[in-house]
Design a protein around this motif. Structure first.
Motif, PDB file in Angstrom:
ATOM      1  N   ILE A 204       0.853  -1.199   0.000  1.00 53.76           N
ATOM      2  CA  ILE A 204       0.000   0.000   0.000  1.00 53.76           C
ATOM      3  C   ILE A 204       0.884   1.243   0.000  1.00 53.76           C
ATOM      4  N   SER A 205       0.527   2.222  -0.823  1.00 53.62           N
ATOM      5  CA  SER A 205       1.259   3.493  -0.839  1.00 53.62           C
ATOM      6  C   SER A 205       1.354   4.044   0.585  1.00 53.62           C
ATOM      7  N   ALA A 206       2.560   4.376   0.996  1.00 59.18           N
ATOM      8  CA  ALA A 206       2.780   4.765   2.395  1.00 59.18           C
ATOM      9  C   ALA A 206       1.979   6.010   2.787  1.00 59.18           C
ATOM     10  N   CYS A 207       1.778   6.927   1.856  1.00 53.00           N
ATOM     11  CA  CYS A 207       1.034   8.151   2.203  1.00 53.00           C
ATOM     12  C   CYS A 207      -0.416   7.837   2.529  1.00 53.00           C
ATOM     13  N   LEU A 208      -0.947   6.751   1.949  1.00 54.00           N
ATOM     14  CA  LEU A 208      -2.328   6.344   2.264  1.00 54.00           C
ATOM     15  C   LEU A 208      -2.425   5.758   3.665  1.00 54.00           C
TER      16      LEU A 208
ATOM     17  N   ALA B 101       3.937  10.783   6.315  1.00 49.15           N
ATOM     18  CA  ALA B 101       4.058  12.124   5.715  1.00 49.15           C
ATOM     19  C   ALA B 101       5.193  12.115   4.696  1.00 49.15           C
ATOM     20  N   CYS B 102       4.977  11.428   3.585  1.00 49.06           N
ATOM     21  CA  CYS B 102       6.043  11.253   2.590  1.00 49.06           C
ATOM     22  C   CYS B 102       5.698  11.886   1.257  1.00 49.06           C
ATOM     23  N   ARG B 103       4.644  12.686   1.211  1.00 50.22           N
ATOM     24  CA  ARG B 103       4.297  13.325  -0.052  1.00 50.22           C
ATOM     25  C   ARG B 103       5.238  14.484  -0.355  1.00 50.22           C
ATOM     26  N   TYR B 104       5.216  14.957  -1.582  1.00 54.78           N
ATOM     27  CA  TYR B 104       6.135  16.018  -2.013  1.00 54.78           C
ATOM     28  C   TYR B 104       6.049  17.242  -1.091  1.00 54.78           C
TER      29      TYR B 104
ATOM     30  N   PRO C 271       4.246  -1.093   3.444  1.00 55.64           N
ATOM     31  CA  PRO C 271       4.203   0.293   2.956  1.00 55.64           C
ATOM     32  C   PRO C 271       5.211   0.504   1.827  1.00 55.64           C
ATOM     33  N   PHE C 272       4.860   1.358   0.884  1.00 51.99           N
ATOM     34  CA  PHE C 272       5.701   1.581  -0.299  1.00 51.99           C
ATOM     35  C   PHE C 272       5.698   3.064  -0.647  1.00 51.99           C
ATOM     36  N   CYS C 273       6.861   3.654  -0.803  1.00 48.06           N
ATOM     37  CA  CYS C 273       6.977   5.020  -1.335  1.00 48.06           C
ATOM     38  C   CYS C 273       8.296   5.116  -2.089  1.00 48.06           C
ATOM     39  N   PRO C 274       8.273   5.097  -3.402  1.00 44.52           N
ATOM     40  CA  PRO C 274       9.521   5.115  -4.156  1.00 44.52           C
ATOM     41  C   PRO C 274      10.158   6.503  -4.280  1.00 44.52           C
ATOM     42  N   GLU C 275       9.356   7.557  -4.111  1.00 42.98           N
ATOM     43  CA  GLU C 275       9.898   8.909  -4.340  1.00 42.98           C
ATOM     44  C   GLU C 275      10.743   9.392  -3.166  1.00 42.98           C
ATOM     45  N   GLU C 276      10.324   9.056  -1.955  1.00 44.84           N
ATOM     46  CA  GLU C 276      11.025   9.583  -0.784  1.00 44.84           C
ATOM     47  C   GLU C 276      12.511   9.205  -0.760  1.00 44.84           C
TER      48      GLU C 276
ATOM     49  N   PRO D   7      10.339  17.274   2.247  1.00 41.69           N
ATOM     50  CA  PRO D   7       9.561  17.591   1.040  1.00 41.69           C
ATOM     51  C   PRO D   7      10.460  17.651  -0.188  1.00 41.69           C
ATOM     52  N   ARG D   8       9.852  17.674  -1.358  1.00 39.25           N
ATOM     53  CA  ARG D   8      10.629  17.633  -2.594  1.00 39.25           C
ATOM     54  C   ARG D   8       9.886  18.383  -3.702  1.00 39.25           C
ATOM     55  N   GLU D   9      10.624  18.605  -4.743  1.00 38.69           N
ATOM     56  CA  GLU D   9      10.051  19.214  -5.941  1.00 38.69           C
ATOM     57  C   GLU D   9       8.997  18.267  -6.536  1.00 38.69           C
TER      58      GLU D   9
ATOM     59  N   LEU E  23      -2.479   1.562  -4.656  1.00 40.34           N
ATOM     60  CA  LEU E  23      -1.573   2.688  -4.872  1.00 40.34           C
ATOM     61  C   LEU E  23      -2.351   3.993  -5.013  1.00 40.34           C
ATOM     62  N   LYS E  24      -1.728   5.066  -4.538  1.00 39.30           N
ATOM     63  CA  LYS E  24      -2.387   6.385  -4.493  1.00 39.30           C
ATOM     64  C   LYS E  24      -2.701   6.889  -5.908  1.00 39.30           C
ATOM     65  N   SER E  25      -3.964   7.229  -6.120  1.00 45.87           N
ATOM     66  CA  SER E  25      -4.388   7.704  -7.441  1.00 45.87           C
ATOM     67  C   SER E  25      -3.678   9.010  -7.832  1.00 45.87           C
ATOM     68  N   LYS E  26      -3.536   9.189  -9.114  1.00 46.19           N
ATOM     69  CA  LYS E  26      -3.055  10.441  -9.746  1.00 46.19           C
ATOM     70  C   LYS E  26      -1.569  10.731  -9.572  1.00 46.19           C
ATOM     71  N   SER E  27      -0.876   9.940  -8.783  1.00 47.74           N
ATOM     72  CA  SER E  27       0.544  10.223  -8.532  1.00 47.74           C
ATOM     73  C   SER E  27       1.402   9.826  -9.732  1.00 47.74           C
ATOM     74  N   PRO E  28       2.470  10.586 -10.027  1.00 51.66           N
ATOM     75  CA  PRO E  28       3.379  10.222 -11.118  1.00 51.66           C
ATOM     76  C   PRO E  28       4.097   8.897 -10.883  1.00 51.66           C
ATOM     77  N   SER E  29       4.146   8.455  -9.633  1.00 49.73           N
ATOM     78  CA  SER E  29       4.727   7.144  -9.343  1.00 49.73           C
ATOM     79  C   SER E  29       3.637   6.100  -9.152  1.00 49.73           C
ATOM     80  N   CYS E  30       2.687   6.402  -8.279  1.00 44.83           N
ATOM     81  CA  CYS E  30       1.735   5.384  -7.824  1.00 44.83           C
ATOM     82  C   CYS E  30       0.416   5.360  -8.597  1.00 44.83           C
ATOM     83  N   GLY E  31       0.072   6.404  -9.312  1.00 49.19           N
ATOM     84  CA  GLY E  31      -1.251   6.480  -9.945  1.00 49.19           C
ATOM     85  C   GLY E  31      -1.509   5.332 -10.912  1.00 49.19           C
TER      86      GLY E  31
HETATM   87  S1  SF4 Z   1       5.290   8.174  -4.284  1.00 49.31           S
HETATM   88 FE1  SF4 Z   1       3.752   9.712  -3.768  1.00 49.31          FE
HETATM   89  S2  SF4 Z   1       1.806   8.646  -3.950  1.00 49.31           S
HETATM   90 FE2  SF4 Z   1       3.390   7.077  -3.867  1.00 49.31          FE
HETATM   91  S3  SF4 Z   1       3.558   6.594  -1.711  1.00 49.31           S
HETATM   92 FE3  SF4 Z   1       5.078   8.154  -2.079  1.00 49.31          FE
HETATM   93  S4  SF4 Z   1       4.006  10.038  -1.577  1.00 49.31           S
HETATM   94 FE4  SF4 Z   1       2.431   8.480  -1.832  1.00 49.31          FE
END
Ligand code: SF4
Length: 147
Positions: A9-13, A17-20, A41-46, A52-54, A100-108
Motif C-alpha cells: 500500500i502506498s505509504a502516504c495512504l 508524511a512522505c508526499r512532495y 508500505p511503499f513510497c519510491p519517491e522519498e 519535502p521535494r520538488e 496505490l495512491k491515485s493520480k501520482s506520477p509514481s503510484c497512480g
Molecule cells: S510516491 Fe507519492 S503517492 Fe506514492 S507513496 Fe510516495 S508520496 Fe504516496
C-alpha cells in the motif's frame, strides 16, 4: 512465517508524511479493508528525492517513451525511480496485490496525467510504479477502488 495474505500500500495512504509537500493522505478505509493482511508500505519517491521535494510529472518524450521529470529543475529521474521500484519488488516478490495512491506520477493507476514536452496534459495513464507493478502481474488498484 506468516500465513496472512500480503498487500503493498502506498505509504502516504497509511498516514506517512512522505508526499512532495511533506504531508500524508491517509485513507482509513484502505487500512480497515486490509486489516487481516500483512501490509507493506511503499513510497519510491522519498528515498530518491527526499521529503519535502520538488513535484514531478510523467512526460512523453520525443522518443515516445514515458519519463519522469522534475517540474522546475527539469531533471530526468526515471532511472533512479525505476531502480528503487525494482529493488523494492525484488524484496517483496511474493506479493500479488497493491493499492496505490491515485493520480501520482509514481503510484497512480489509470489516473495519472501524462504530459508532453511542453508540459501540457495529453492523456491519463499510469505512474511509473503502477506500470511496473502491473507489467509484473500484480493486481493493482487505487484507494478509490477499495470499498
Ligand atoms: S510516491 Fe507519492 S503517492 Fe506514492 S507513496 Fe510516495 S508520496 Fe504516496
Amino acid at each position: 512465517m506468516s500465513l496472512r495474505k500480503k498487500v503493498i500500500i502506498s505509504a502516504c495512504l497509511l498516514g506517512r508524511a512522505c508526499r512532495y509537500d511533506g504531508k500524508s493522505k491517509p485513507a482509513l478505509h484502505v487500512s480497515e479493508y486490509y486489516k487481516s493482511y500483512d501490509i507493506i508500505p511503499f513510497c519510491p519517491e522519498e528515498p530518491v528525492l527526499g521529503t519535502p521535494r520538488e513535484r514531478i510529472s510523467v512526460v512523453k518524450m520525443a522518443d515516445d517513451a514515458l519519463h519522469v521529470i522534475t517540474d522546475s529543475s527539469n531533471r530526468d529521474i526515471t532511472k533512479h525511480l525505476k531502480f528503487e521500484i525494482l529493488s523494492f519488488l525484488k524484496e517483496h516478490n511474493d506479493v500479488k496485490e497493491a493499492v496505490l495512491k491515485s493520480k501520482s506520477p509514481s503510484c497512480g493507476f489509470k489516473s495519472t496525467p501524462i504530459l508532453n514536452i511542453k508540459k501540457e496534459q495529453i492523456a491519463i495513464g499510469n505512474g511509473i510504479a503502477a506500470q511496473i507493478f502491473s507489467d509484473r502481474g500484480l493486481h493493482v488498484k487505487s484507494e478509490l477502488e477499495v470499498d
